[in-house]
Design a protein around this motif. Structure first.
Motif, PDB file in Angstrom:
ATOM      1  N   GLY A  67     -12.085   4.566 -25.197  1.00 13.91           N
ATOM      2  CA  GLY A  67     -11.581   5.662 -24.387  1.00 13.91           C
ATOM      3  C   GLY A  67     -12.570   6.781 -24.143  1.00 13.91           C
ATOM      4  O   GLY A  67     -12.202   7.828 -23.619  1.00 13.91           O
ATOM      5  N   ARG A  68     -13.827   6.608 -24.517  1.00 16.80           N
ATOM      6  CA  ARG A  68     -14.821   7.660 -24.278  1.00 16.80           C
ATOM      7  C   ARG A  68     -15.358   7.634 -22.852  1.00 16.80           C
ATOM      8  O   ARG A  68     -15.885   8.634 -22.384  1.00 16.80           O
ATOM      9  N   LEU A  69     -15.243   6.510 -22.179  1.00 14.56           N
ATOM     10  CA  LEU A  69     -15.519   6.416 -20.739  1.00 14.56           C
ATOM     11  C   LEU A  69     -14.169   6.174 -20.074  1.00 14.56           C
ATOM     12  O   LEU A  69     -13.462   5.236 -20.435  1.00 14.56           O
ATOM     13  N   PRO A  70     -13.802   6.999 -19.107  1.00 19.00           N
ATOM     14  CA  PRO A  70     -12.455   6.854 -18.520  1.00 19.00           C
ATOM     15  C   PRO A  70     -12.353   5.653 -17.583  1.00 19.00           C
ATOM     16  O   PRO A  70     -13.269   5.344 -16.834  1.00 19.00           O
ATOM     17  N   ILE A  71     -11.201   5.000 -17.655  1.00 18.98           N
ATOM     18  CA  ILE A  71     -10.847   3.976 -16.674  1.00 18.98           C
ATOM     19  C   ILE A  71     -10.154   4.741 -15.561  1.00 18.98           C
ATOM     20  O   ILE A  71      -9.069   5.292 -15.749  1.00 18.98           O
ATOM     21  N   GLU A  72     -10.795   4.788 -14.389  1.00 18.32           N
ATOM     22  CA  GLU A  72     -10.330   5.660 -13.318  1.00 18.32           C
ATOM     23  C   GLU A  72      -9.332   4.997 -12.377  1.00 18.32           C
ATOM     24  O   GLU A  72      -8.790   5.648 -11.494  1.00 18.32           O
TER      25      GLU A  72
ATOM     26  N   ALA B 139      -7.328  -9.285 -19.011  1.00 17.54           N
ATOM     27  CA  ALA B 139      -7.739  -8.160 -18.164  1.00 17.54           C
ATOM     28  C   ALA B 139      -9.266  -8.100 -18.117  1.00 17.54           C
ATOM     29  O   ALA B 139      -9.947  -8.642 -18.985  1.00 17.54           O
ATOM     30  N   LEU B 140      -9.766  -7.429 -17.097  1.00 15.17           N
ATOM     31  CA  LEU B 140     -11.212  -7.283 -16.913  1.00 15.17           C
ATOM     32  C   LEU B 140     -11.565  -5.822 -16.672  1.00 15.17           C
ATOM     33  O   LEU B 140     -10.862  -5.127 -15.935  1.00 15.17           O
ATOM     34  N   TYR B 141     -12.657  -5.386 -17.290  1.00 19.00           N
ATOM     35  CA  TYR B 141     -13.253  -4.109 -16.925  1.00 19.00           C
ATOM     36  C   TYR B 141     -14.203  -4.405 -15.772  1.00 19.00           C
ATOM     37  O   TYR B 141     -14.947  -5.380 -15.811  1.00 19.00           O
TER      38      TYR B 141
ATOM     39  N   PRO C 170     -22.924  -1.009 -25.797  1.00 23.27           N
ATOM     40  CA  PRO C 170     -22.492   0.392 -25.933  1.00 23.27           C
ATOM     41  C   PRO C 170     -21.503   0.826 -24.848  1.00 23.27           C
ATOM     42  O   PRO C 170     -20.538   1.537 -25.136  1.00 23.27           O
ATOM     43  N   THR C 171     -21.721   0.387 -23.613  1.00 26.66           N
ATOM     44  CA  THR C 171     -20.798   0.751 -22.533  1.00 26.66           C
ATOM     45  C   THR C 171     -19.429   0.129 -22.766  1.00 26.66           C
ATOM     46  O   THR C 171     -18.399   0.787 -22.595  1.00 26.66           O
ATOM     47  N   HIS C 172     -19.408  -1.136 -23.163  1.00 22.75           N
ATOM     48  CA  HIS C 172     -18.139  -1.819 -23.433  1.00 22.75           C
ATOM     49  C   HIS C 172     -17.380  -1.090 -24.541  1.00 22.75           C
ATOM     50  O   HIS C 172     -16.171  -0.869 -24.436  1.00 22.75           O
ATOM     51  N   ASP C 173     -18.087  -0.709 -25.596  1.00 25.11           N
ATOM     52  CA  ASP C 173     -17.448   0.013 -26.707  1.00 25.11           C
ATOM     53  C   ASP C 173     -16.897   1.363 -26.266  1.00 25.11           C
ATOM     54  O   ASP C 173     -15.808   1.760 -26.679  1.00 25.11           O
TER      55      ASP C 173
ATOM     56  N   TYR D 208     -15.339   2.973 -13.029  1.00 25.30           N
ATOM     57  CA  TYR D 208     -14.775   1.950 -13.914  1.00 25.30           C
ATOM     58  C   TYR D 208     -13.302   1.735 -13.603  1.00 25.30           C
ATOM     59  O   TYR D 208     -12.536   2.697 -13.528  1.00 25.30           O
ATOM     60  N   VAL D 209     -12.928   0.478 -13.428  1.00 21.51           N
ATOM     61  CA  VAL D 209     -11.526   0.132 -13.177  1.00 21.51           C
ATOM     62  C   VAL D 209     -11.117  -1.018 -14.095  1.00 21.51           C
ATOM     63  O   VAL D 209     -11.963  -1.743 -14.626  1.00 21.51           O
ATOM     64  N   LEU D 210      -9.817  -1.172 -14.257  1.00 22.04           N
ATOM     65  CA  LEU D 210      -9.249  -2.246 -15.055  1.00 22.04           C
ATOM     66  C   LEU D 210      -8.434  -3.134 -14.132  1.00 22.04           C
ATOM     67  O   LEU D 210      -7.581  -2.650 -13.392  1.00 22.04           O
TER      68      LEU D 210
END
Length: 180
Positions: free
Chosen positions: A82-87, A167-169, A74-77, A118-120
């Protein structure tokens, strides 16, 4: 860096040189050449993070678990949609392993200090000759080493729209809140 006349740290100089290399001078203006710093080895980057004087600290009663693992589905999805921001995001394309290591460590340290969750991290997919990229293989291994384990809670490959397997979350740990 807050004031004029202060020298840049090695980490800041590496980051600045990456930005400066991508900049193009205005029409009719000459570009300014900055001398590039000597590349840092992984040992030197790790030495920057160690305090100069080790104070005798009492051993914690319960060791903090520092195991990294993959995101739950669920977190990955949520991140992928885009429902959890990549900060925050950092691109390691075109860097040597030593440069990438020091840049990634300083980036994650600053993000953790800033409370980012969360970062990319963009590693790239590697060479077009079918081989897997060096950074693509190395970065997940680095995340399991002690300097990164204290910062990183979990990591997983990014969704296609964020770079896919190139890329990695990364989910950073939360700051421990002192009990009052």
């Amino acid at each position: 860096m807050t004031g004029r006349g202060k020298k840049l740290s090695d980490e800041d100089r590496v980051l600045w040189n990456l930005v400066a290399r991508s900049a193009k001078p205005l029409k009719g203006k000459l570009g300014v050449e900055e001398p590039s710093p000597e590349p840092m080895t992984m040992e030197q980057a790790m030495a920057l993070d160690k305090p100069a004087v080790k104070a005798a600290a009492p051993a914690p009663a319960k060791p903090r678990q520092t195991v990294t693992h993959s995101f739950d589905a669920p977190t990955h999805d949520k991140i992928a949609k885009g429902r959890l921001p990549i900060e925050g995001r950092v691109d390691l394309h075109g860097l040597t392993q030593d440069q990438a290591y020091s840049l990634l460590l300083s980036f994650l340290t600053r993000a953790y200090a800033g409370g980012v969750r969360y970062v990319l991290v963009i590693t790239g997919k590697g060479s077009s000759s079918g081989g897997e990229g060096v950074l693509r293989r190395a970065v997940p291994a680095w995340l399991l080493t002690p300097p990164f384990r204290i910062l990183v809670s979990s990591h997983d490959h990014a969704a296609r729209n964020h770079g896919g397997s190139g890329a990695l979350y990364i989910r950073l740990r939360r700051h421990a809140v002192p009990k009052s």
